[in-house]
Write a protein that holds these residues in place. Structure first.
Motif, short mmCIF file in Angstrom:
data_model
loop_
_atom_site.label_atom_id
_atom_site.label_comp_id
_atom_site.label_asym_id
_atom_site.label_seq_id
_atom_site.Cartn_x
_atom_site.Cartn_y
_atom_site.Cartn_z
N ILE A 247 3.77 4.54 4.94
CA ILE A 247 4.72 4.35 5.78
C ILE A 247 3.71 3.37 6.82
CG2 ILE A 247 5.89 4.87 7.89
CD1 ILE A 247 6.63 7.53 6.62
N LYS A 248 2.59 3.74 7.19
CA LYS A 248 1.74 2.85 7.92
C LYS A 248 1.62 1.55 7.30
CE LYS A 248 -1.84 4.36 10.30
NZ LYS A 248 -1.42 4.12 11.74
N LEU A 249 1.28 1.41 5.93
CA LEU A 249 1.01 0.31 5.03
C LEU A 249 2.27 -0.69 5.17
CD1 LEU A 249 -0.33 -1.57 2.92
CD2 LEU A 249 0.63 -0.16 1.16
N TYR A 250 3.34 -0.14 5.00
CA TYR A 250 4.83 -0.80 5.28
C TYR A 250 4.87 -1.64 6.46
CZ TYR A 250 9.77 -1.91 4.56
OH TYR A 250 11.06 -2.76 4.61
N ASN A 251 4.77 -0.78 7.58
CA ASN A 251 4.55 -1.48 9.01
C ASN A 251 3.51 -2.34 9.12
OD1 ASN A 251 5.65 -1.28 11.69
ND2 ASN A 251 3.43 -0.83 12.14
N ASP A 252 2.19 -2.12 8.73
CA ASP A 252 1.21 -3.21 8.94
C ASP A 252 1.15 -4.36 8.17
OD1 ASP A 252 -0.36 -1.36 10.44
OD2 ASP A 252 -1.44 -0.78 8.66
N SER A 253 1.79 -4.28 6.85
CA SER A 253 2.68 -5.42 6.03
C SER A 253 3.70 -6.29 6.82
CB SER A 253 2.85 -4.93 4.55
OG SER A 253 1.99 -4.47 3.91
N LEU A 254 4.38 -5.65 7.47
CA LEU A 254 5.51 -6.20 8.31
C LEU A 254 4.98 -7.14 9.21
CD1 LEU A 254 8.50 -6.27 8.58
CD2 LEU A 254 8.32 -4.66 10.42
N TYR A 255 3.92 -6.82 9.81
CA TYR A 255 3.47 -7.60 10.98
C TYR A 255 1.93 -8.36 10.36
CZ TYR A 255 6.81 -4.98 13.72
OH TYR A 255 7.71 -4.32 14.17
N ARG A 256 1.78 -8.40 9.05
CA ARG A 256 0.65 -8.88 8.57
C ARG A 256 0.72 -10.66 8.89
NH1 ARG A 256 -3.21 -11.23 8.16
NH2 ARG A 256 -4.73 -11.45 6.38
N PHE A 257 1.78 -11.19 8.65
CA PHE A 257 1.91 -12.72 9.17
C PHE A 257 3.00 -13.02 10.23
CE2 PHE A 257 0.50 -12.33 4.32
CZ PHE A 257 -0.54 -12.90 4.53
N ALA A 258 2.78 -13.72 10.97
CA ALA A 258 3.56 -14.22 12.13
C ALA A 258 4.83 -14.48 11.57
CB ALA A 258 2.94 -15.12 12.95
N GLY A 259 6.15 -14.19 12.03
CA GLY A 259 7.36 -14.78 11.71
C GLY A 259 8.07 -14.13 10.65
N THR A 260 7.45 -13.21 9.70
CA THR A 260 8.07 -12.71 8.63
C THR A 260 8.92 -11.52 9.15
OG1 THR A 260 6.32 -11.12 8.26
CG2 THR A 260 5.93 -13.28 7.15
N LYS A 261 10.10 -11.34 7.91
CA LYS A 261 11.28 -10.18 8.50
C LYS A 261 10.85 -8.93 7.80
CE LYS A 261 14.18 -13.98 9.68
NZ LYS A 261 15.58 -14.90 9.13
N THR A 262 10.05 -9.24 6.60
CA THR A 262 9.80 -8.07 5.78
C THR A 262 8.39 -7.90 5.51
OG1 THR A 262 9.76 -9.07 3.49
CG2 THR A 262 11.98 -8.65 4.52
#
Length: 483
Positions: A247-262
């Protein structure tokens, strides 16, 4: 108009460049006798059979580790099971003899993946791409939407405490409970006991952790299957820590790059770029490639250990062999079957806010199954189809004698489909770990629409081969090029 023609010419040249098989001084095609003979005469640390994604990644990793590698494939192209096909190739594979419809556009405008999967933006595959510097050969674009199916409708997947408060997936009070759970997960740090809040996640099951937050069955469903990306519910009675990490990986990946929605990204021109890029990497480190070798046969010594590969009357020697199950008769078994549908459409999936690329997870319980159904969609925005065209995929693990019917819940979400191709493939697993017979065999590709389980298999193979894990945790992801 002139500038427009120039840009179109550049795009066409790029398509053609990516269509050509990768050939370098260290890549030899069958039919060049002197070069083939010289390559087969040598002794290697490893011979890798098949140019599927798993085999190419392992080949690249071994080359970077300093091993001398010979890579062979019975086909004249890269990718094997994970190849990307042009429109003409797609028609030849599934509708041999039929003419490709002219209104779909040029054949080379299409790069249709046989096994499409999104990449987690902060996951292990990205770390492998950075570790090997393969990122310089690739371009990525973010996936536009991540959805989960509930009671006949699709909903955007909430991945944080704030998104949980806005999600229509849950009632008012359930949102508050889910928010508390997400805050706990986001704050949890394995090296800081203060964040444990008195819980030992190595002993507590995930079912027990969910119960402590009093989460409903529907909420548990989307967290387990759309965030942690499990294929079934076996995880509920296992230790909670691996699920919290996912779950943390999902969240970290979501905010890995600015402006992404997934949390997902996808290569321009399709996944076929990945095997070719790792082939380039192996060649840079001295690896030798041989395509179009239809009769590759593993050779064993008196003790039953692989010691080389024979082809066209010549034998190349090695310390061990790596490959997909098709090169090792009798050393793997079919443990499941995967049903997949490839659909060509002229519109985005309804209910996804006109997204050019989306993942939809249909949890097993929502449709009375034992395994999830996955929907994947991409489009011309990722340069995998002609302008205005979308390619959607539906996949699942086969549970009945009528696989096509099992795909119907996913197909029903797509709207009108112009062309549909359904195929069923075996999911094979090796019967040994390779340590004794020196045959290191990859597993098949599962039904999921993401790469996490695929990378797990790659890293497990690397550990079995070298005797030590690939250390990806100490990599600085700031090495990536912005965007």
């Amino acid at each position: 108009r002139e500038r427009g023609r120039e840009r179109e010419g550049e795009r066409e040249r790029e398509r053609e460049r990516r269509r050509e098989p990768f050939l370098a001084c260290s890549c030899v095609e069958s039919g060049e006798p002197s070069e083939v003979g010289a390559a087969m005469d040598e002794e290697y640390d490893a011979i890798v059979l098949g140019t599927g994604l798993k085999e190419c990644v392992v080949s690249g990793l071994l080359s970077v580790a300093g091993m001398k590698v010979l890579h062979m494939d019975r086909n004249s192209y890269y990718g094997a099971e994970s190849a990307s096909l042009s429109l003409e190739q797609l028609w030849n594979k599934f509708r041999g003899g039929e003419e490709t419809p002219k209104h779909l556009g040029r054949s080379n405008d299409y790069n249709v993946d046989l096994i499409p999967k999104f990449i987690m933006a902060d996951g292990n595959l990205i770390k492998v791409l950075i570790h090997t510097d393969v990122v310089k050969y690739l371009e990525f674009k973010a996936c536009d939407g991540s959805y989960v199916y509930k009671q006949g409708k699709i909903h955007r997947v909430p991945a944080s405490d704030m998104e949980a408060l806005k999600s229509p997936l849950m009632s008012f009070f359930e949102k508050r409970r889910a928010r508390s759970f997400f805050i706990y997960v986001q704050d949890y740090e394995e090296q800081d006991p203060r964040t444990f809040k008195g819980r030992d996640l190595t002993r507590m099951s995930m079912r027990q952790l969910f119960a402590e937050f009093n989460l409903s069955e529907d909420t548990i469903d989307f967290i387990g299957h759309a965030l942690a990306l499990y294929k079934d519910d076996a995880y509920l009675d296992q230790a909670a820590l691996p699920t919290v990490r996912k779950i943390k990986l999902y969240n970290d990946s979501l905010y890995r790059f600015a402006g992404t929605k997934t949390p997902f990204i996808y290569p321009l021109y399709g996944l076929g770029e990945l095997p070719q890029s790792f082939a380039r990497l192996s060649a840079v480190y001295g690896g030798t490639y041989m395509l179009n070798k239809p009769d590759c046969e593993v050779v064993y010594d008196e003790s039953g250990r692989a010691c080389g590969v024979k082809s066209e009357g010549e034998t190349a020697k090695c310390k061990f062999v790596v490959g997909d199950p098709s090169y090792f008769p009798g050393k793997s078994k079919v443990t499941a079957k995967i049903a997949r549908a490839i659909c060509i459409m002229d519109h985005p999936i309804p209910g996804t806010v006109d997204a050019h690329s989306v993942q939809i997870v249909i949890p097993q319980k929502q449709v009375g199954r034992h395994n999830d159904i996955y929907v994947f969609c991409s489009s011309y925005a990722h340069n995998i189809a002609a302008k205005g065209k979308y390619i959607a995929f539906v996949s699942t693990l086969v549970e009945t004698s009528v696989p096509a019917r099992e795909l119907e819940p996913g197909l029903a979400l797509l709207g009108p489909v112009d062309y549909k191709f359904i195929h069923v493939s075996d999911y094979e697993t090796p019967t040994t770990d390779g340590k004794e017979d020196k045959c290191f065999i990859s597993t098949g590709y599962d039904a999921s629409s993401h790469f996490e389980s695929t990378v797990d298999d790659i890293l497990a193979m690397y550990t079995r081969i070298t005797g030590k894990p690939l250390d990806l945790d100490n990599l600085s992801l700031n090495q990536t090029v912005e965007g």
